[in-house]
Motif scaffolding. Structure first.
Motif, PDB file in Angstrom:
ATOM      1  N   ASP A 241      40.842  49.351  50.981  1.00  0.00           N
ATOM      2  CA  ASP A 241      39.790  48.341  50.853  1.00  0.00           C
ATOM      3  C   ASP A 241      38.801  48.711  49.756  1.00  0.00           C
ATOM      4  OD1 ASP A 241      40.871  46.778  52.827  1.00  0.00           O
ATOM      5  OD2 ASP A 241      39.480  47.411  54.403  1.00  0.00           O
ATOM      6  N   ILE A 242      38.465  50.004  49.676  1.00  0.00           N
ATOM      7  CA  ILE A 242      37.541  50.461  48.634  1.00  0.00           C
ATOM      8  C   ILE A 242      38.176  50.294  47.250  1.00  0.00           C
ATOM      9  CG2 ILE A 242      36.448  52.526  47.662  1.00  0.00           C
ATOM     10  CD1 ILE A 242      35.850  53.387  50.553  1.00  0.00           C
ATOM     11  N   GLU A 243      39.451  50.632  47.139  1.00  0.00           N
ATOM     12  CA  GLU A 243      40.146  50.441  45.849  1.00  0.00           C
ATOM     13  C   GLU A 243      40.164  48.971  45.462  1.00  0.00           C
ATOM     14  OE1 GLU A 243      44.015  52.191  45.411  1.00  0.00           O
ATOM     15  OE2 GLU A 243      43.330  54.054  46.369  1.00  0.00           O
ATOM     16  N   ASN A 244      40.455  48.119  46.433  1.00  0.00           N
ATOM     17  CA  ASN A 244      40.443  46.679  46.160  1.00  0.00           C
ATOM     18  C   ASN A 244      39.061  46.202  45.758  1.00  0.00           C
ATOM     19  OD1 ASN A 244      43.162  46.301  46.651  1.00  0.00           O
ATOM     20  ND2 ASN A 244      42.854  45.797  48.823  1.00  0.00           N
ATOM     21  N   LEU A 245      38.063  46.752  46.408  1.00  0.00           N
ATOM     22  CA  LEU A 245      36.681  46.387  46.072  1.00  0.00           C
ATOM     23  C   LEU A 245      36.348  46.841  44.655  1.00  0.00           C
ATOM     24  CD1 LEU A 245      34.083  45.130  47.197  1.00  0.00           C
ATOM     25  CD2 LEU A 245      33.458  47.404  47.997  1.00  0.00           C
ATOM     26  N   HIS A 246      36.762  48.032  44.263  1.00  0.00           N
ATOM     27  CA  HIS A 246      36.545  48.535  42.910  1.00  0.00           C
ATOM     28  C   HIS A 246      37.268  47.659  41.882  1.00  0.00           C
ATOM     29  CE1 HIS A 246      34.261  52.210  43.433  1.00  0.00           C
ATOM     30  NE2 HIS A 246      35.051  52.565  44.459  1.00  0.00           N
ATOM     31  N   LEU A 247      38.482  47.278  42.230  1.00  0.00           N
ATOM     32  CA  LEU A 247      39.233  46.399  41.336  1.00  0.00           C
ATOM     33  C   LEU A 247      38.532  45.056  41.174  1.00  0.00           C
ATOM     34  CD1 LEU A 247      42.948  47.039  42.318  1.00  0.00           C
ATOM     35  CD2 LEU A 247      41.844  47.600  40.158  1.00  0.00           C
ATOM     36  N   LYS A 248      38.029  44.527  42.265  1.00  0.00           N
ATOM     37  CA  LYS A 248      37.289  43.264  42.219  1.00  0.00           C
ATOM     38  C   LYS A 248      36.053  43.396  41.350  1.00  0.00           C
ATOM     39  CE  LYS A 248      37.816  40.281  46.176  1.00  0.00           C
ATOM     40  NZ  LYS A 248      37.292  39.897  47.453  1.00  0.00           N
ATOM     41  N   ILE A 249      35.343  44.514  41.568  1.00  0.00           N
ATOM     42  CA  ILE A 249      34.127  44.740  40.787  1.00  0.00           C
ATOM     43  C   ILE A 249      34.489  44.870  39.313  1.00  0.00           C
ATOM     44  CG2 ILE A 249      32.296  46.415  40.307  1.00  0.00           C
ATOM     45  CD1 ILE A 249      32.162  46.902  43.334  1.00  0.00           C
ATOM     46  N   ASP A 250      35.564  45.593  39.032  1.00  0.00           N
ATOM     47  CA  ASP A 250      35.992  45.763  37.647  1.00  0.00           C
ATOM     48  C   ASP A 250      36.382  44.422  37.031  1.00  0.00           C
ATOM     49  OD1 ASP A 250      35.514  48.441  37.643  1.00  0.00           O
ATOM     50  OD2 ASP A 250      37.604  49.032  38.004  1.00  0.00           O
ATOM     51  N   THR A 251      37.108  43.633  37.785  1.00  0.00           N
ATOM     52  CA  THR A 251      37.491  42.324  37.255  1.00  0.00           C
ATOM     53  C   THR A 251      36.282  41.424  37.070  1.00  0.00           C
ATOM     54  OG1 THR A 251      38.546  42.206  39.463  1.00  0.00           O
ATOM     55  CG2 THR A 251      39.800  41.415  37.607  1.00  0.00           C
ATOM     56  N   GLU A 252      35.373  41.488  37.977  1.00  0.00           N
ATOM     57  CA  GLU A 252      34.150  40.672  37.849  1.00  0.00           C
ATOM     58  C   GLU A 252      33.327  41.116  36.650  1.00  0.00           C
ATOM     59  OE1 GLU A 252      33.044  37.968  39.559  1.00  0.00           O
ATOM     60  OE2 GLU A 252      34.985  38.026  40.574  1.00  0.00           O
ATOM     61  N   THR A 253      33.254  42.423  36.465  1.00  0.00           N
ATOM     62  CA  THR A 253      32.510  42.930  35.303  1.00  0.00           C
ATOM     63  C   THR A 253      33.212  42.546  34.011  1.00  0.00           C
ATOM     64  OG1 THR A 253      33.042  45.030  36.423  1.00  0.00           O
ATOM     65  CG2 THR A 253      30.990  44.895  35.260  1.00  0.00           C
ATOM     66  N   GLN A 254      34.523  42.610  33.998  1.00  0.00           N
ATOM     67  CA  GLN A 254      35.260  42.218  32.781  1.00  0.00           C
ATOM     68  C   GLN A 254      35.087  40.736  32.515  1.00  0.00           C
ATOM     69  OE1 GLN A 254      39.314  43.432  33.182  1.00  0.00           O
ATOM     70  NE2 GLN A 254      38.864  45.583  32.800  1.00  0.00           N
ATOM     71  N   LYS A 255      35.065  39.935  33.525  1.00  0.00           N
ATOM     72  CA  LYS A 255      34.856  38.504  33.341  1.00  0.00           C
ATOM     73  C   LYS A 255      33.485  38.237  32.768  1.00  0.00           C
ATOM     74  CE  LYS A 255      37.830  36.573  36.905  1.00  0.00           C
ATOM     75  NZ  LYS A 255      37.872  35.838  38.167  1.00  0.00           N
ATOM     76  N   LYS A 256      32.494  38.983  33.218  1.00  0.00           N
ATOM     77  CA  LYS A 256      31.130  38.796  32.713  1.00  0.00           C
ATOM     78  C   LYS A 256      31.051  39.163  31.245  1.00  0.00           C
ATOM     79  CE  LYS A 256      28.383  39.229  36.841  1.00  0.00           C
ATOM     80  NZ  LYS A 256      27.406  39.991  37.567  1.00  0.00           N
ATOM     81  N   TYR A 257      31.748  40.237  30.873  1.00  0.00           N
ATOM     82  CA  TYR A 257      31.714  40.665  29.477  1.00  0.00           C
ATOM     83  C   TYR A 257      32.499  39.710  28.586  1.00  0.00           C
ATOM     84  CZ  TYR A 257      29.459  45.077  30.524  1.00  0.00           C
ATOM     85  OH  TYR A 257      28.568  46.035  30.911  1.00  0.00           O
ATOM     86  N   LEU A 258      33.535  39.176  29.126  1.00  0.00           N
ATOM     87  CA  LEU A 258      34.355  38.272  28.344  1.00  0.00           C
ATOM     88  C   LEU A 258      33.698  36.898  28.200  1.00  0.00           C
ATOM     89  CD1 LEU A 258      37.928  39.042  29.629  1.00  0.00           C
ATOM     90  CD2 LEU A 258      36.960  39.702  27.445  1.00  0.00           C
ATOM     91  N   ASN A 259      32.893  36.545  29.049  1.00  0.00           N
ATOM     92  CA  ASN A 259      32.222  35.238  28.978  1.00  0.00           C
ATOM     93  C   ASN A 259      31.014  35.305  28.155  1.00  0.00           C
ATOM     94  OD1 ASN A 259      34.059  33.991  30.580  1.00  0.00           O
ATOM     95  ND2 ASN A 259      32.883  34.299  32.421  1.00  0.00           N
TER      96      ASN A 259
END
Length: 153
Positions: free
Chosen positions: A135-153
């Motif tokens: 669950d923590i790994e999935n949460l980190h992945l989610k956070i990473d994807t969310e952060t990447q989306k923010k940077y890409l936008n």
């Protein structure tokens, strides 16, 4: 707590049996000593009468034989008593050993059951930890994807 009570009861019973046998032994020994002294007194009295008279009286020799038989009987009684005493001590120790061994065995079984239960709990906690780690790994992945989306936008 119950185990201590059982062990103390065994110790008290053993000490009580030792005390009773000591008491019986002293009474028995005193009785044999008195019988031995009486037989020896009869033996010496009749032996002296035989030697002083220089004649072998049939009655004196019979009394002498009975005195010797009494001495032998006393010796056999004492030996029999000691064998009985040692037998009872061995029986007491045997029963005490069996009883204590059974208690140790039942405690070991209880401890083994407790260990098995603890193993099961550890396994369930391991599974939960692995689940939380995922669950923590999935949460980190989610956070990473969310952060990447923010940077890409």
């Amino acid at each position: 707590m119950k185990d201590r009570e059982i062990k103390s009861t065994i110790i008290v019973l053993f000490l009580l049996s030792i005390f009773l046998f000591a008491l019986i032994y002293f009474i028995h020994t005193k009785n044999i000593e008195n019988r031995f002294d009486k037989a020896l007194e009869n033996y010496t009295t009749h032996l002296q009468s035989i030697t002083t008279n220089n004649t072998v009286i049939n009655l004196d020799t019979k009394i002498l034989e009975s005195s010797m038989a009494e001495i032998m009987k006393n010796s056999n009684d004492l030996l029999s008593f000691w064998f009985a005493f040692l037998s009872v001590i061995m029986i007491v120790f045997t029963f005490a050993g069996i009883f204590i061994n059974n208690n140790i065995l039942s405690e070991s079984k209880d401890n083994l059951n407790d260990i098995e239960k603890l193993k099961e709990k550890i396994e369930t906690y391991k599974e939960k930890i692995q689940h939380y780690e995922l669950d923590i790994e999935n949460l980190h992945l989610k956070i990473d994807t969310e952060t990447q989306k923010k940077y890409l936008n």
